[in-house]
Design a protein around this motif. Structure first.
Motif, PDB file in Angstrom:
ATOM      1  N   ILE A  66       1.606   5.103   5.687  1.00  0.00           N
ATOM      2  CA  ILE A  66       0.334   5.188   4.972  1.00  0.00           C
ATOM      3  C   ILE A  66      -0.420   3.860   5.076  1.00  0.00           C
ATOM      4  CG2 ILE A  66      -0.713   5.362   2.675  1.00  0.00           C
ATOM      5  CD1 ILE A  66       1.519   7.318   1.939  1.00  0.00           C
ATOM      6  N   ILE A  67       0.278   2.783   4.852  1.00  0.00           N
ATOM      7  CA  ILE A  67      -0.349   1.461   4.799  1.00  0.00           C
ATOM      8  C   ILE A  67      -0.767   0.992   6.183  1.00  0.00           C
ATOM      9  CG2 ILE A  67       0.055  -0.962   4.236  1.00  0.00           C
ATOM     10  CD1 ILE A  67      -0.403   0.958   1.862  1.00  0.00           C
ATOM     11  N   ASP A  68       0.017   1.327   7.208  1.00  0.00           N
ATOM     12  CA  ASP A  68      -0.293   0.873   8.555  1.00  0.00           C
ATOM     13  C   ASP A  68      -1.575   1.499   9.096  1.00  0.00           C
ATOM     14  OD1 ASP A  68       1.890  -0.771   8.626  1.00  0.00           O
ATOM     15  OD2 ASP A  68       3.157   0.597   9.765  1.00  0.00           O
ATOM     16  N   ARG A  69      -1.986   2.612   8.517  1.00  0.00           N
ATOM     17  CA  ARG A  69      -3.211   3.292   8.952  1.00  0.00           C
ATOM     18  C   ARG A  69      -4.215   3.200   7.815  1.00  0.00           C
ATOM     19  NH1 ARG A  69      -1.347   9.098  10.428  1.00  0.00           N
ATOM     20  NH2 ARG A  69      -3.496   9.240  11.201  1.00  0.00           N
ATOM     21  N   PRO A  70      -5.232   2.364   7.977  1.00  0.00           N
ATOM     22  CA  PRO A  70      -6.144   2.090   6.863  1.00  0.00           C
ATOM     23  C   PRO A  70      -6.962   3.299   6.444  1.00  0.00           C
ATOM     24  CG  PRO A  70      -7.003   1.183   8.902  1.00  0.00           C
ATOM     25  CD  PRO A  70      -5.608   1.656   9.201  1.00  0.00           C
ATOM     26  N   GLY A  71      -7.500   3.216   5.245  1.00  0.00           N
ATOM     27  CA  GLY A  71      -8.392   4.263   4.769  1.00  0.00           C
ATOM     28  C   GLY A  71      -8.274   4.538   3.284  1.00  0.00           C
ATOM     29  N   PHE A  72      -7.067   4.501   2.759  1.00  0.00           N
ATOM     30  CA  PHE A  72      -6.861   4.858   1.366  1.00  0.00           C
ATOM     31  C   PHE A  72      -7.059   3.658   0.441  1.00  0.00           C
ATOM     32  CE2 PHE A  72      -4.150   8.023   3.597  1.00  0.00           C
ATOM     33  CZ  PHE A  72      -4.846   9.154   3.204  1.00  0.00           C
ATOM     34  N   CYS A  73      -7.615   3.942  -0.745  1.00  0.00           N
ATOM     35  CA  CYS A  73      -7.830   2.887  -1.736  1.00  0.00           C
ATOM     36  C   CYS A  73      -6.842   3.006  -2.890  1.00  0.00           C
ATOM     37  CB  CYS A  73      -9.256   2.956  -2.277  1.00  0.00           C
ATOM     38  SG  CYS A  73      -9.638   4.466  -3.208  1.00  0.00           S
ATOM     39  N   ALA A  74      -6.012   4.055  -2.870  1.00  0.00           N
ATOM     40  CA  ALA A  74      -5.101   4.295  -3.995  1.00  0.00           C
ATOM     41  C   ALA A  74      -3.923   5.130  -3.520  1.00  0.00           C
ATOM     42  CB  ALA A  74      -5.832   5.023  -5.130  1.00  0.00           C
ATOM     43  N   ILE A  75      -2.893   5.137  -4.333  1.00  0.00           N
ATOM     44  CA  ILE A  75      -1.732   6.012  -4.147  1.00  0.00           C
ATOM     45  C   ILE A  75      -1.707   6.977  -5.324  1.00  0.00           C
ATOM     46  CG2 ILE A  75       0.769   6.142  -3.976  1.00  0.00           C
ATOM     47  CD1 ILE A  75      -0.510   4.815  -1.552  1.00  0.00           C
ATOM     48  N   LYS A  76      -1.577   8.272  -5.032  1.00  0.00           N
ATOM     49  CA  LYS A  76      -1.563   9.297  -6.080  1.00  0.00           C
ATOM     50  C   LYS A  76      -0.163   9.862  -6.224  1.00  0.00           C
ATOM     51  CE  LYS A  76      -2.631  12.868  -8.745  1.00  0.00           C
ATOM     52  NZ  LYS A  76      -3.345  14.058  -8.246  1.00  0.00           N
ATOM     53  N   LEU A 102       7.765   0.003  -5.137  1.00  0.00           N
ATOM     54  CA  LEU A 102       6.490   0.676  -4.907  1.00  0.00           C
ATOM     55  C   LEU A 102       5.362   0.017  -5.691  1.00  0.00           C
ATOM     56  CD1 LEU A 102       4.778   2.965  -3.772  1.00  0.00           C
ATOM     57  CD2 LEU A 102       5.578   4.399  -5.673  1.00  0.00           C
ATOM     58  N   TRP A 103       5.616  -0.305  -6.947  1.00  0.00           N
ATOM     59  CA  TRP A 103       4.571  -0.905  -7.778  1.00  0.00           C
ATOM     60  C   TRP A 103       4.185  -2.274  -7.237  1.00  0.00           C
ATOM     61  CZ3 TRP A 103       4.432   3.650  -9.091  1.00  0.00           C
ATOM     62  CH2 TRP A 103       5.529   4.350  -9.616  1.00  0.00           C
ATOM     63  N   ASP A 104       5.166  -3.027  -6.737  1.00  0.00           N
ATOM     64  CA  ASP A 104       4.867  -4.328  -6.134  1.00  0.00           C
ATOM     65  C   ASP A 104       4.001  -4.162  -4.891  1.00  0.00           C
ATOM     66  OD1 ASP A 104       6.432  -5.540  -8.084  1.00  0.00           O
ATOM     67  OD2 ASP A 104       8.223  -5.616  -6.803  1.00  0.00           O
ATOM     68  N   ARG A 109      -1.122  -5.017  -2.274  1.00  0.00           N
ATOM     69  CA  ARG A 109      -2.109  -4.552  -1.291  1.00  0.00           C
ATOM     70  C   ARG A 109      -3.448  -4.183  -1.937  1.00  0.00           C
ATOM     71  NH1 ARG A 109       0.634  -3.699   3.505  1.00  0.00           N
ATOM     72  NH2 ARG A 109       2.908  -3.758   3.308  1.00  0.00           N
ATOM     73  N   ASN A 110      -3.592  -4.542  -3.209  1.00  0.00           N
ATOM     74  CA  ASN A 110      -4.854  -4.324  -3.930  1.00  0.00           C
ATOM     75  C   ASN A 110      -5.272  -2.854  -3.944  1.00  0.00           C
ATOM     76  OD1 ASN A 110      -5.303  -7.127  -4.548  1.00  0.00           O
ATOM     77  ND2 ASN A 110      -5.918  -7.430  -2.422  1.00  0.00           N
ATOM     78  N   LEU A 111      -4.294  -1.977  -4.094  1.00  0.00           N
ATOM     79  CA  LEU A 111      -4.561  -0.557  -4.243  1.00  0.00           C
ATOM     80  C   LEU A 111      -4.509  -0.189  -5.723  1.00  0.00           C
ATOM     81  CD1 LEU A 111      -2.243   0.766  -1.376  1.00  0.00           C
ATOM     82  CD2 LEU A 111      -4.715   0.389  -1.261  1.00  0.00           C
ATOM     83  N   ALA A 134       2.402  -0.969 -15.917  1.00  0.00           N
ATOM     84  CA  ALA A 134       1.078  -1.579 -16.095  1.00  0.00           C
ATOM     85  C   ALA A 134       1.186  -3.007 -16.621  1.00  0.00           C
ATOM     86  CB  ALA A 134       0.241  -0.725 -17.032  1.00  0.00           C
ATOM     87  N   GLU A 135       2.114  -3.246 -17.544  1.00  0.00           N
ATOM     88  CA  GLU A 135       2.265  -4.594 -18.096  1.00  0.00           C
ATOM     89  C   GLU A 135       2.827  -5.560 -17.061  1.00  0.00           C
ATOM     90  OE1 GLU A 135       2.888  -3.621 -22.853  1.00  0.00           O
ATOM     91  OE2 GLU A 135       4.656  -3.927 -21.570  1.00  0.00           O
ATOM     92  N   ASP A 136       3.721  -5.077 -16.198  1.00  0.00           N
ATOM     93  CA  ASP A 136       4.309  -5.938 -15.180  1.00  0.00           C
ATOM     94  C   ASP A 136       3.342  -6.216 -14.031  1.00  0.00           C
ATOM     95  OD1 ASP A 136       6.661  -6.051 -16.602  1.00  0.00           O
ATOM     96  OD2 ASP A 136       7.703  -4.547 -15.397  1.00  0.00           O
ATOM     97  N   HIS A 137       2.288  -5.392 -13.907  1.00  0.00           N
ATOM     98  CA  HIS A 137       1.322  -5.545 -12.811  1.00  0.00           C
ATOM     99  C   HIS A 137      -0.090  -5.509 -13.404  1.00  0.00           C
ATOM    100  CE1 HIS A 137       5.033  -3.960 -11.038  1.00  0.00           C
ATOM    101  NE2 HIS A 137       4.715  -4.680  -9.978  1.00  0.00           N
ATOM    102  N   PRO A 138      -0.476  -6.538 -14.143  1.00  0.00           N
ATOM    103  CA  PRO A 138      -1.727  -6.494 -14.905  1.00  0.00           C
ATOM    104  C   PRO A 138      -2.987  -6.455 -14.057  1.00  0.00           C
ATOM    105  CG  PRO A 138      -0.759  -8.686 -14.978  1.00  0.00           C
ATOM    106  CD  PRO A 138       0.264  -7.794 -14.355  1.00  0.00           C
ATOM    107  N   HIS A 139      -2.873  -6.753 -12.771  1.00  0.00           N
ATOM    108  CA  HIS A 139      -4.059  -6.717 -11.909  1.00  0.00           C
ATOM    109  C   HIS A 139      -4.154  -5.411 -11.115  1.00  0.00           C
ATOM    110  CE1 HIS A 139      -4.754 -10.869 -12.933  1.00  0.00           C
ATOM    111  NE2 HIS A 139      -3.543 -11.196 -12.515  1.00  0.00           N
TER     112      HIS A 139
END
Length: 215
Positions: A66-76, A102-104, A109-111, A134-139
Protein backbone atom coordinates in the motif's frame (compact mmCIF):
# COMPACT_ATOMS: atom_id res chain seq x y z
CA UNK A 1 -24.08 1.00 -17.58
CA UNK A 2 -23.53 4.05 -15.38
CA UNK A 3 -20.20 4.99 -13.82
CA UNK A 4 -21.15 5.74 -10.22
CA UNK A 5 -17.86 7.58 -9.75
CA UNK A 6 -18.78 10.01 -12.51
CA UNK A 7 -22.21 10.49 -10.95
CA UNK A 8 -20.63 11.21 -7.56
CA UNK A 9 -18.24 13.82 -8.88
CA UNK A 10 -20.84 15.43 -11.13
CA UNK A 11 -23.16 15.95 -8.18
CA UNK A 12 -20.60 17.38 -5.76
CA UNK A 13 -20.74 20.98 -6.93
CA UNK A 14 -24.33 21.68 -5.96
CA UNK A 15 -23.60 20.49 -2.41
CA UNK A 16 -20.66 22.87 -2.02
CA UNK A 17 -18.23 19.96 -1.59
CA UNK A 18 -14.61 20.44 -2.65
CA UNK A 19 -13.39 16.91 -2.02
CA UNK A 20 -14.89 13.55 -1.15
CA UNK A 21 -13.03 10.86 0.80
CA UNK A 22 -13.58 7.32 -0.46
CA UNK A 23 -13.75 4.75 2.35
CA UNK A 24 -13.80 1.00 1.92
CA UNK A 25 -15.67 -1.54 3.99
CA UNK A 26 -15.12 -5.29 4.22
CA UNK A 27 -18.32 -6.50 2.53
CA UNK A 28 -16.83 -6.18 -0.97
CA UNK A 29 -13.34 -7.24 0.00
CA UNK A 30 -10.20 -5.26 -0.70
CA UNK A 31 -10.63 -2.78 -3.60
CA UNK A 32 -7.46 -0.70 -3.27
CA UNK A 33 -6.54 -0.89 -6.98
CA UNK A 34 -10.04 0.13 -8.02
CA UNK A 35 -9.94 3.10 -5.66
CA UNK A 36 -6.52 4.12 -6.97
CA UNK A 37 -7.98 4.26 -10.48
CA UNK A 38 -10.72 6.58 -9.23
CA UNK A 39 -8.09 8.81 -7.60
CA UNK A 40 -6.13 8.96 -10.84
CA UNK A 41 -9.26 9.90 -12.79
CA UNK A 42 -10.38 12.66 -10.38
CA UNK A 43 -7.21 13.81 -8.60
CA UNK A 44 -8.64 17.22 -7.71
CA UNK A 45 -11.91 15.93 -6.32
CA UNK A 46 -11.22 12.68 -4.49
CA UNK A 47 -9.17 11.50 -1.52
CA UNK A 48 -9.14 7.91 -0.32
CA UNK A 49 -8.33 5.57 2.52
CA UNK A 50 -6.78 2.18 1.89
CA UNK A 51 -8.42 -1.00 3.07
CA UNK A 52 -6.24 -2.95 5.51
CA UNK A 53 -6.57 -6.05 7.69
CA UNK A 54 -4.01 -5.87 10.52
CA UNK A 55 -4.70 -9.47 11.56
CA UNK A 56 -4.12 -11.05 8.15
CA UNK A 57 -1.16 -13.42 7.90
CA UNK A 58 0.61 -11.26 5.30
CA UNK A 59 -0.28 -7.97 6.98
CA UNK A 60 3.16 -6.35 6.89
CA UNK A 61 3.83 -7.19 3.25
CA UNK A 62 0.34 -6.00 2.34
CA UNK A 63 0.87 -2.72 4.18
CA UNK A 64 4.20 -2.19 2.47
CA UNK A 65 2.53 -2.70 -0.90
CA UNK A 66 0.00 0.00 0.00
CA UNK A 67 2.71 2.45 1.03
CA UNK A 68 5.03 1.73 -1.90
CA UNK A 69 2.30 2.86 -4.31
CA UNK A 70 1.29 6.43 -3.49
CA UNK A 71 -2.23 7.76 -3.44
CA UNK A 72 -3.86 7.07 -0.10
CA UNK A 73 -4.10 9.64 2.68
CA UNK A 74 -5.43 7.26 5.34
CA UNK A 75 -5.78 3.65 6.43
CA UNK A 76 -9.32 2.39 7.07
CA UNK A 77 -10.07 -0.40 9.52
CA UNK A 78 -13.66 -1.65 9.30
CA UNK A 79 -13.75 -3.42 12.67
CA UNK A 80 -17.49 -4.01 13.03
CA UNK A 81 -18.66 -7.56 13.69
CA UNK A 82 -21.58 -7.70 11.25
CA UNK A 83 -19.61 -6.58 8.20
CA UNK A 84 -16.03 -6.10 9.31
CA UNK A 85 -12.77 -7.38 10.65
CA UNK A 86 -13.93 -8.47 14.10
CA UNK A 87 -16.42 -10.75 12.38
CA UNK A 88 -13.48 -12.35 10.55
CA UNK A 89 -11.15 -12.18 13.57
CA UNK A 90 -13.27 -12.45 16.76
CA UNK A 91 -10.14 -12.38 18.90
CA UNK A 92 -8.77 -9.28 17.20
CA UNK A 93 -7.70 -6.58 19.64
CA UNK A 94 -6.54 -3.13 18.63
CA UNK A 95 -4.27 -3.04 21.68
CA UNK A 96 -2.54 -6.29 20.68
CA UNK A 97 1.24 -5.67 20.86
CA UNK A 98 1.62 -7.73 17.67
CA UNK A 99 0.04 -4.95 15.62
CA UNK A 100 1.50 -1.98 17.50
CA UNK A 101 3.86 -1.46 14.56
CA UNK A 102 0.88 -0.35 12.45
CA UNK A 103 0.13 2.76 14.49
CA UNK A 104 3.80 3.78 14.34
CA UNK A 105 3.83 3.33 10.56
CA UNK A 106 0.65 5.35 10.04
CA UNK A 107 1.98 8.11 12.28
CA UNK A 108 5.46 8.18 10.77
CA UNK A 109 4.03 8.45 7.25
CA UNK A 110 1.66 11.29 8.15
CA UNK A 111 -1.45 9.27 7.34
CA UNK A 112 -4.76 9.32 9.16
CA UNK A 113 -6.41 6.34 10.84
CA UNK A 114 -10.10 5.89 10.03
CA UNK A 115 -11.82 3.25 12.11
CA UNK A 116 -15.33 1.84 12.35
CA UNK A 117 -15.69 0.37 15.83
CA UNK A 118 -19.08 -1.19 15.18
CA UNK A 119 -22.10 -1.40 17.40
CA UNK A 120 -22.17 -0.38 21.04
CA UNK A 121 -21.34 -3.30 23.37
CA UNK A 122 -19.94 -5.45 20.55
CA UNK A 123 -16.45 -6.98 20.69
CA UNK A 124 -15.30 -4.40 18.16
CA UNK A 125 -16.32 -1.42 20.35
CA UNK A 126 -12.82 -1.06 21.75
CA UNK A 127 -12.87 2.44 23.18
CA UNK A 128 -10.04 1.95 25.67
CA UNK A 129 -7.73 0.52 23.01
CA UNK A 130 -8.35 3.47 20.68
CA UNK A 131 -7.70 5.90 23.53
CA UNK A 132 -4.30 4.31 24.06
CA UNK A 133 -3.48 4.49 20.34
CA UNK A 134 -4.52 8.13 20.09
CA UNK A 135 -2.66 9.15 23.25
CA UNK A 136 0.52 7.36 22.16
CA UNK A 137 0.36 9.04 18.72
CA UNK A 138 -0.89 12.58 19.41
CA UNK A 139 -0.03 13.86 15.93
CA UNK A 140 -1.89 11.09 14.09
CA UNK A 141 -5.49 12.03 13.18
CA UNK A 142 -7.96 9.36 14.28
CA UNK A 143 -11.45 9.42 12.78
CA UNK A 144 -14.14 7.21 14.36
CA UNK A 145 -17.05 6.37 12.08
CA UNK A 146 -20.78 6.97 12.46
CA UNK A 147 -20.63 9.14 15.60
CA UNK A 148 -19.91 5.92 17.56
CA UNK A 149 -23.27 4.48 16.41
CA UNK A 150 -25.91 5.93 18.77
CA UNK A 151 -29.40 4.44 18.63
CA UNK A 152 -32.69 4.71 20.55
CA UNK A 153 -32.15 1.22 22.00
CA UNK A 154 -28.75 2.21 23.37
CA UNK A 155 -30.09 5.52 24.64
CA UNK A 156 -32.75 3.66 26.63
CA UNK A 157 -30.15 1.45 28.33
CA UNK A 158 -27.98 3.34 30.87
CA UNK A 159 -25.10 0.86 30.59
CA UNK A 160 -24.97 1.07 26.79
CA UNK A 161 -25.41 4.82 26.79
CA UNK A 162 -22.42 5.21 29.11
CA UNK A 163 -20.39 3.23 26.58
CA UNK A 164 -21.44 5.63 23.83
CA UNK A 165 -20.59 8.65 25.97
CA UNK A 166 -17.19 7.17 26.84
CA UNK A 167 -16.41 6.71 23.16
CA UNK A 168 -17.61 10.19 22.26
CA UNK A 169 -15.37 11.57 24.99
CA UNK A 170 -12.38 10.37 22.97
CA UNK A 171 -13.07 13.54 21.00
CA UNK A 172 -11.68 15.51 23.94
CA UNK A 173 -8.28 14.35 22.71
CA UNK A 174 -6.97 16.88 20.18
CA UNK A 175 -6.40 14.30 17.42
CA UNK A 176 -9.69 12.35 17.58
CA UNK A 177 -12.68 13.18 15.38
CA UNK A 178 -16.01 11.58 14.51
CA UNK A 179 -17.66 11.32 11.14
CA UNK A 180 -21.44 11.56 11.07
CA UNK A 181 -22.23 9.26 8.15
CA UNK A 182 -25.27 6.97 8.07
CA UNK A 183 -26.93 8.13 11.29
CA UNK A 184 -30.44 7.49 9.84
CA UNK A 185 -29.47 3.83 9.43
CA UNK A 186 -29.59 3.47 13.21
CA UNK A 187 -33.11 4.95 13.37
CA UNK A 188 -35.31 2.32 11.68
CA UNK A 189 -38.51 3.73 13.19
CA UNK A 190 -37.94 7.32 12.12
CA UNK A 191 -38.31 9.24 8.87
CA UNK A 192 -36.87 12.53 7.69
CA UNK A 193 -35.82 14.81 9.35
CA UNK A 194 -34.60 12.15 11.84
CA UNK A 195 -34.99 14.09 15.05
CA UNK A 196 -32.99 11.57 17.07
CA UNK A 197 -29.99 12.02 14.78
CA UNK A 198 -30.17 15.77 15.37
CA UNK A 199 -30.30 15.16 19.12
CA UNK A 200 -27.27 12.85 19.02
CA UNK A 201 -25.32 15.45 17.08
CA UNK A 202 -26.23 18.09 19.65
CA UNK A 203 -25.28 15.80 22.53
CA UNK A 204 -21.92 14.98 20.97
CA UNK A 205 -21.20 18.62 20.15
CA UNK A 206 -22.06 19.55 23.72
CA UNK A 207 -19.54 17.05 25.09
CA UNK A 208 -16.60 17.55 22.72
CA UNK A 209 -17.36 20.59 20.54
CA UNK A 210 -18.73 20.80 17.02
CA UNK A 211 -15.22 21.13 15.61
CA UNK A 212 -14.60 17.44 16.35
CA UNK A 213 -17.52 16.33 14.15
CA UNK A 214 -17.08 15.75 10.41
CA UNK A 215 -19.79 15.83 7.76
Amino acid sequence: TVDTGQMLVANMDWAGVDKVVLLQGTAYGECNDYVRKALAHYPDRLLAAAFFDPWAMDNRDFFQNIIDRPGFCAIKLECSVAAGLCGLHPEGRLDDPEIAWLWDEIDDRNLALVIDLGAIDSISYQTRAVRGIAEDHPHMPVVIAHLAQPSPAAEANPRLWRQWQEQIDLGLLPNVYFDTAALPAYLPDEDFPYSSAARYLELAAGRIGAGELMW
